[in-house]
Scaffold this active site. Sequence first.
Site, PDB file in Angstrom:
ATOM      1  N   GLY A  51       0.825  -1.192   0.000  1.00  0.00           N
ATOM      2  CA  GLY A  51       0.000   0.000   0.000  1.00  0.00           C
ATOM      3  C   GLY A  51       0.865   1.250   0.000  1.00  0.00           C
ATOM      4  N   CYS A  52       0.328   2.333   0.495  1.00  0.00           N
ATOM      5  CA  CYS A  52       1.056   3.601   0.537  1.00  0.00           C
ATOM      6  C   CYS A  52       2.391   3.421   1.257  1.00  0.00           C
ATOM      7  CB  CYS A  52       0.217   4.649   1.253  1.00  0.00           C
ATOM      8  SG  CYS A  52       1.014   6.250   1.414  1.00  0.00           S
ATOM      9  N   PHE A  53       3.472   3.821   0.616  1.00  0.00           N
ATOM     10  CA  PHE A  53       4.788   3.537   1.190  1.00  0.00           C
ATOM     11  C   PHE A  53       5.108   4.332   2.452  1.00  0.00           C
ATOM     12  CE2 PHE A  53       6.466   5.894  -2.877  1.00  0.00           C
ATOM     13  CZ  PHE A  53       5.850   7.081  -2.495  1.00  0.00           C
TER      14      PHE A  53
END
Length: 226
Positions: A51-53
Site C-alpha cells: 500500500g502507501c509507502f
Amino acid sequence: MHKIAALLAATSLALSACAEPAVAEEAVNAPAATRTAKEAKGLKTAVFAGGCFWGVEGVFSHVKGVTSAVSGYHGGNAASAKYDLVSSGVTNHAEAVRITYDPAVVRYDQLLRIFFSVVADPTLKNRQGPDTGAHYRSAIVPLNAEQAAVAKAYIAQLGKAGIWKNPIVTRIEAYKAFYPAEAYHQDYMAINPTSRYIVRWDAPKVTALKTMFPNIYRASFLRDAG
C-alpha cells in the site's frame, strides 16, 4: 521559486496522494515462521510493497536492526518511476520500501511476520485500506534464494493457519530494480506526524508494532537520507 514549487508539491501531496481513511486497519498476530531465515553475517536488503509507502517505511523505521528504509517504486522501468505516473496507475510499479537490515538483530522471517501482522492486509488485491490500484498491491520481493524460500514457506504457513477469512493474495514478485521516490516522500511519517492520514492510518500500525513486538521495537524513528 524552488521553495514555492516544493511547498505546492507538498500541499498537493497532503491533499491527494494517499487517500484519507475512515479508520485504521486491525493488526493481526501472525505466527512466528516455522522456516527461519539462514542468513550470513553482514547487512542484507529486502523489498516490501504494502500500500502507501509512507506507512510501510514508517513501521520498518521503528524496527531494531533496520539500518535504512527508503520509499520508492518497484516493478516498472526507470522512465516511469515518477510519482505522478505511478499514482495514475499507468505503470507496472508498486509503491515499495527498500530495507537494509542486520540479520544478527532481526531476521528476514521476522520482517515478514511484522509485514503480515501490522503493515498490510494480505487478502486485499490491488489496494490497501482507502488506496486503490495495482500500484498499491501487496507484494514480497525477494533479493536472493533464501529470502524467496522463506517467503514462499511463510505464505504457505499463513494460508494453512486460516488467520484471515479470505485467501491471501500477496504476491511474491521477481526483483527487477528499485527506484527511490522523490525526496518529499522520504521519512514522511517523521516529518509529518500530525498529517491526518498518518494519524488515522499509519500511526496505529507503529503502535501495534510496539505492542506486539516490544523486543524489536525501536522508539526512535530511523531517519534516512535515501
